[in-house]
Enzyme design. Structure first.
Site, PDB file in Angstrom:
ATOM      1  N   CYS A   2       1.049  -1.221   0.023  1.00 57.40           N
ATOM      2  CA  CYS A   2      -0.046   0.028   0.058  1.00 57.40           C
ATOM      3  C   CYS A   2       1.089   1.212  -0.022  1.00 57.40           C
ATOM      4  O   CYS A   2       2.165   1.008  -0.011  1.00 57.40           O
ATOM      5  CB  CYS A   2      -0.884   0.041   1.457  1.00 57.40           C
ATOM      6  SG  CYS A   2      -1.784  -1.460   1.386  1.00 57.40           S
ATOM      7  N   ARG A  27       1.218   2.000  -5.888  1.00 55.84           N
ATOM      8  CA  ARG A  27       1.201   0.932  -4.861  1.00 55.84           C
ATOM      9  C   ARG A  27      -0.102   0.336  -4.520  1.00 55.84           C
ATOM     10  O   ARG A  27       0.166  -0.569  -3.632  1.00 55.84           O
ATOM     11  CB  ARG A  27       1.927   1.453  -3.558  1.00 55.84           C
ATOM     12  CG  ARG A  27       3.305   2.108  -3.996  1.00 55.84           C
ATOM     13  CD  ARG A  27       3.829   2.845  -2.703  1.00 55.84           C
ATOM     14  NE  ARG A  27       4.279   1.903  -1.506  1.00 55.84           N
ATOM     15  CZ  ARG A  27       5.481   1.078  -1.489  1.00 55.84           C
ATOM     16  NH1 ARG A  27       6.386   1.351  -2.486  1.00 55.84           N
ATOM     17  NH2 ARG A  27       5.283   0.158  -0.771  1.00 55.84           N
ATOM     18  N   TRP A  75      -4.057  -1.637  -1.338  1.00 57.52           N
ATOM     19  CA  TRP A  75      -4.196  -2.749  -2.086  1.00 57.52           C
ATOM     20  C   TRP A  75      -4.213  -3.902  -1.093  1.00 57.52           C
ATOM     21  O   TRP A  75      -3.693  -4.406  -0.276  1.00 57.52           O
ATOM     22  CB  TRP A  75      -2.748  -3.173  -2.513  1.00 57.52           C
ATOM     23  CG  TRP A  75      -2.505  -4.242  -3.723  1.00 57.52           C
ATOM     24  CD1 TRP A  75      -2.999  -4.052  -5.044  1.00 57.52           C
ATOM     25  CD2 TRP A  75      -2.399  -5.619  -3.601  1.00 57.52           C
ATOM     26  NE1 TRP A  75      -2.718  -5.577  -5.561  1.00 57.52           N
ATOM     27  CE2 TRP A  75      -2.522  -6.355  -4.485  1.00 57.52           C
ATOM     28  CE3 TRP A  75      -2.049  -6.397  -2.419  1.00 57.52           C
ATOM     29  CZ2 TRP A  75      -2.100  -7.857  -4.707  1.00 57.52           C
ATOM     30  CZ3 TRP A  75      -1.723  -7.788  -2.720  1.00 57.52           C
ATOM     31  CH2 TRP A  75      -1.598  -8.447  -3.626  1.00 57.52           C
ATOM     32  N   ASN A 101       1.200  -0.229   5.976  1.00 60.97           N
ATOM     33  CA  ASN A 101       1.422  -1.103   4.961  1.00 60.97           C
ATOM     34  C   ASN A 101       1.973  -2.359   5.477  1.00 60.97           C
ATOM     35  O   ASN A 101       3.441  -2.170   6.148  1.00 60.97           O
ATOM     36  CB  ASN A 101       2.415  -0.233   4.053  1.00 60.97           C
ATOM     37  CG  ASN A 101       3.049  -0.959   2.905  1.00 60.97           C
ATOM     38  OD1 ASN A 101       2.266  -1.990   2.407  1.00 60.97           O
ATOM     39  ND2 ASN A 101       4.081  -0.711   2.418  1.00 60.97           N
ATOM     40  N   GLU A 483       9.025 -12.115 -21.001  1.00 60.83           N
ATOM     41  CA  GLU A 483       8.869 -10.467 -20.731  1.00 60.83           C
ATOM     42  C   GLU A 483       7.670 -10.239 -21.580  1.00 60.83           C
ATOM     43  O   GLU A 483       6.821  -9.369 -21.089  1.00 60.83           O
ATOM     44  CB  GLU A 483      10.003  -9.890 -20.782  1.00 60.83           C
ATOM     45  CG  GLU A 483       9.977  -8.320 -20.356  1.00 60.83           C
ATOM     46  CD  GLU A 483       9.183  -8.006 -19.039  1.00 60.83           C
ATOM     47  OE1 GLU A 483       9.241  -8.992 -18.386  1.00 60.83           O
ATOM     48  OE2 GLU A 483       9.010  -6.923 -18.828  1.00 60.83           O
ATOM     49  N   LYS A 487       4.311  -8.534 -20.158  1.00 55.21           N
ATOM     50  CA  LYS A 487       3.631  -7.358 -20.407  1.00 55.21           C
ATOM     51  C   LYS A 487       2.249  -7.361 -21.118  1.00 55.21           C
ATOM     52  O   LYS A 487       1.436  -6.553 -20.707  1.00 55.21           O
ATOM     53  CB  LYS A 487       4.692  -6.415 -21.539  1.00 55.21           C
ATOM     54  CG  LYS A 487       5.913  -6.193 -20.681  1.00 55.21           C
ATOM     55  CD  LYS A 487       5.748  -4.959 -19.825  1.00 55.21           C
ATOM     56  CE  LYS A 487       5.571  -5.407 -18.452  1.00 55.21           C
ATOM     57  NZ  LYS A 487       6.674  -5.831 -17.861  1.00 55.21           N
ATOM     58  N   GLU A 490      -0.497  -8.439 -18.455  1.00 52.92           N
ATOM     59  CA  GLU A 490      -0.624  -7.712 -17.145  1.00 52.92           C
ATOM     60  C   GLU A 490      -1.515  -6.516 -17.410  1.00 52.92           C
ATOM     61  O   GLU A 490      -2.122  -5.844 -16.604  1.00 52.92           O
ATOM     62  CB  GLU A 490       0.526  -7.405 -16.389  1.00 52.92           C
ATOM     63  CG  GLU A 490       1.793  -6.436 -16.890  1.00 52.92           C
ATOM     64  CD  GLU A 490       2.677  -6.369 -15.664  1.00 52.92           C
ATOM     65  OE1 GLU A 490       3.990  -6.164 -16.277  1.00 52.92           O
ATOM     66  OE2 GLU A 490       2.426  -6.197 -14.555  1.00 52.92           O
ATOM     67  N   HIS A 506       6.688 -29.640 -28.372  1.00 53.98           N
ATOM     68  CA  HIS A 506       6.426 -30.850 -27.232  1.00 53.98           C
ATOM     69  C   HIS A 506       4.972 -30.805 -26.589  1.00 53.98           C
ATOM     70  O   HIS A 506       5.050 -31.223 -25.243  1.00 53.98           O
ATOM     71  CB  HIS A 506       7.499 -30.657 -26.239  1.00 53.98           C
ATOM     72  CG  HIS A 506       8.862 -31.100 -26.732  1.00 53.98           C
ATOM     73  ND1 HIS A 506       9.171 -32.261 -27.228  1.00 53.98           N
ATOM     74  CD2 HIS A 506       9.742 -30.283 -27.295  1.00 53.98           C
ATOM     75  CE1 HIS A 506      10.565 -32.332 -27.682  1.00 53.98           C
ATOM     76  NE2 HIS A 506      10.946 -31.090 -27.804  1.00 53.98           N
ATOM     77  N   LYS A 602       2.472  -2.001  -7.497  1.00 47.52           N
ATOM     78  CA  LYS A 602       3.792  -1.729  -8.165  1.00 47.52           C
ATOM     79  C   LYS A 602       4.854  -2.522  -7.383  1.00 47.52           C
ATOM     80  O   LYS A 602       5.676  -3.634  -8.131  1.00 47.52           O
ATOM     81  CB  LYS A 602       4.184  -0.305  -8.103  1.00 47.52           C
ATOM     82  CG  LYS A 602       5.680  -0.109  -8.562  1.00 47.52           C
ATOM     83  CD  LYS A 602       5.700  -0.345 -10.014  1.00 47.52           C
ATOM     84  CE  LYS A 602       7.235  -0.083 -10.544  1.00 47.52           C
ATOM     85  NZ  LYS A 602       7.287  -0.463 -12.087  1.00 47.52           N
TER      86      LYS A 602
END
Ligand code: M6R
Length: 607
Positions: A2, A27, A75, A101, A483, A487, A490, A506, A602
């Site tokens: 938070c 956050r 959060w 927090n 990555e 991206k 998210e 496979h 974050k």
């Protein structure tokens, strides 16, 4: 997980708190609140949703002239994101207000005890036990320091707290244990916050609180005490050279876009002072004082893990040092074996990620030497590592990490060159070639980014039909494929999986059909022809293919995106922003909240 802020000074505090909370909103953003002392009482205003909802509520109130207050953006961990669970929380007498927090692990048993003593709980949070314990301690001791110590001695878990006492209108109290908290030192005003951007418009002078420290702020000064002994702790004030413009959008619609476009500067900053171009040598005093490791263990989470994974390929190739890379949440619960001449490298943008920190602390206890690669000066990773290579990327505000990975990759590349040089495993020719290209990388990227953005935009529109994507690459491009997938998922909420392209056959290839595109990294390296074969396998199943490649390379796909070639290693610094821009443009086209994607925050400072 938070964001917290506190202010004591001469300005009306509520606008300062709101302004700071907006800069901490990365956050957590499911509810928010402020508390301030005005007209002989503690006033609390809270709201579900973003800071903007809180703001609307606040400004329907009478003019606010309070100059002492605390604020919080949440959060949710314990208790769903509704108004009653938002912070600040108040004790039953209306004398103490608190923001927190972290996570209180033994809150359930404390809550039961307090209820049996007659305390009334108004929320489902773990936090509320803190305010009641402090209130209880205050009634017994009539002293804020003793009351806070009374509370902290009884709880287990992590916390950064800010506390107000109604009958102490000239004092703001704070404490930390395993959650970030810094004190901003101004003139006639002082601050507490989870992170520097919160009070950056007012001061760059900072006191970093350590775990187990309690701070008392008034308008003129700051005193710090040990939780353990209650005695005064001498602290140093440090000036952080961050500019407020770095924590603002600077004309961009989103922080994410601003941070993607900042990458040429980030490359320059990460290289700054670390290469002697004239003598073609490296200047890394942090590594001079360490040993040449026989093996390296890299520990990190999320995007930082992908940077570490990319670094493994380079360290093994250029420095011939074996590297193991672990996701921190796995590493901390397995039984890693770390030999005497081995080194642990911990990578974290924020320096506060709970799992990464736990991994760091675990290996420190085992006696290992830890090298941190970190962006935030004064963060826990920075303070607890034996040596730190700062990435010097400036504040990263967007929840989706972009420029941090670019800066981490530069640092890892320098590390690989350094160890390779010392061990004699890298030829002068290769070293000089990389040095020369590094010298012009930022300018080439700067010139390229605008057209890359245009390409990303048109591809995003063309492929917005897709509900799933593969990201495929081999060698150095495999971590970048992971990555790219992270991206996209998210911020656009499109399902995406990163795979080593050779692994497709496979199993995953069973998913391929005309509605399931693959984003393939087919750049110039020793594996290019193998990637071409993998692409053909996808096309034989009618899977659409977007391909990042270079002009002159022969590969037939639905959508071809040519990027500059500066040697196979530095090509990564074009692949990365291409993937970031594609994810960004896709999220914008689909109308998603780019800077504050759902369910995320974050810094993940809880386990
Ligand atoms: O601050 P850190 O680098 O330790 O953070 C690690 C991850 O939480 C972070 O990279 C996360 O995966 C980002 N949301 C990715 O964009």
């Amino acid at each position: 997980m938070c964001g917290i802020i506190g202010y004591i000074g001469y300005r009306p505090c509520v606008p300062v708190l709101i302004d700071g909370l907006k800069r901490l909103e990365y956050r957590g953003y499911d509810s928010a609140g402020v508390a301030y002392i005005q007209e002989g009482e503690i006033n609390i205003i809270k709201s579900q949703g973003k800071i903007s909802s809180l703001e609307e509520k606040i400004y329907t109130k009478d003019p606010l002239h309070a100059t002492l207050g605390i604020g919080h953006t949440r959060w949710a961990t314990h208790g769903i994101p509704v108004e009653k669970n938002a912070h600040p929380h108040m004790d039953n007498d209306g004398n103490v207000a608190l923001i927190h927090n972290g996570i209180i692990e033994n809150y359930q048993e404390i809550k039961e005890d307090l209820i049996s003593e007659g305390y009334k709980f108004l929320s489902d949070t773990d936090t509320e036990v803190l305010v009641h314990l402090i209130s209880k301690g205050y009634k017994e001791t009539n002293h804020p320091l003793s009351a806070i110590r009374y509370c902290l001695e009884r709880i287990q878990g992590s916390y950064a707290i800010g506390v107000l006492f109604l009958d102490r209108p000239n004092e703001l109290w704070a404490a930390r244990e395993s959650s970030p908290l810094i004190v901003g030192v101004g003139v006639g005003e002082n601050f507490i916050a989870s992170d520097l951007p919160a009070f950056l418009p007012y001061t760059k002078d900072v006191i970093f609180l350590e775990d187990g420290e309690i701070a008392r702020l008034d308008r003129e000064g700051v005193d710090v005490f040990s939780k353990e002994s209650g005695g005064v702790v001498e602290k140093e004030v440090k000036t952080i050279p961050w500019d407020i413009t770095l924590a603002q959008k600077g004309g961009f619609k989103h922080f994410m876009l601003k941070e993607i476009m900042e990458q040429p500067r980030v490359i320059q900053e990460a290289l700054s002072g670390r290469i002697d171009y004239k003598n073609r040598s490296l200047i890394l005093p942090e590594l001079d004082s360490l040993f040449l490791p026989e093996k390296i263990h890299i520990v990190a989470c999320g995007t930082s893990f992908h940077a570490g994974f990319w670094g493994k390929y380079l360290l093994e190739r250029l420095a011939k040092v074996p590297v193991e890379v672990d996701i921190a949440s796995e590493f901390r619960y397995r039984s890693p074996i770390i030999g005497e001449k081995e080194m642990v490298v911990v990578i974290s943008q924020s320096g506060e990620t709970a799992d990464t920190l736990a991994g760091l602390r675990m290996v420190k206890e085992m006696g290992a030497v830890v090298l941190g690669i970190c962006n935030v000066v004064g963060s826990s990773v920075a303070r607890e590592s034996d040596k730190v290579l700062f990435t010097q990327a400036g504040p990263e505000i967007s929840v989706a990490s972009t420029k941090a990975m670019c800066s981490q990759m530069i640092v890892l590349l320098l590390m690989a060159l350094y160890f390779g040089d010392k061990k004699g495993t890298i030829s002068k020719k290769i070293k000089y070639e990389i040095f020369d290209n590094l010298g012009s990388l930022a300018n080439v990227l700067e010139a390229e980014l605008p057209s890359m953005r245009e390409m990303a935009k048109s591809l995003a529109i063309e492929y917005s039909f897709a509900r799933s994507f593969f990201y495929l690459g081999r060698g150095l491009n495999y971590p970048l494929a992971l990555e790219g997938a992270l991206k996209l998922k998210e911020i656009s909420y499109i399902h995406a999986e990163g795979y080593a392209s050779g692994e497709m056959k496979h199993g995953p290839i069973a998913l391929i059909d005309p509605s399931f595109p693959s984003f393939v990294l087919a750049t110039k390296d020793n594996l290019f022809q193998k990637v071409v074969s993998n692409v053909k396998e996808i096309q034989a199943r009618k899977g659409p293919v977007i391909c990042l490649t270079h002009a002159g390379l022969e590969i037939n796909v639905d959508s071809r995106w040519d990027i500059p070639y500066m040697g196979d290693i530095l090509t990564s610094f074009f692949i990365l922003p291409a993937e970031q821009l594609f994810a960004y443009e896709m999220a914008v086209y689909l109308g998603k909240d780019v800077d504050q994607p759902r369910n995320l925050a974050k810094s993940v400072t809880v386990e």
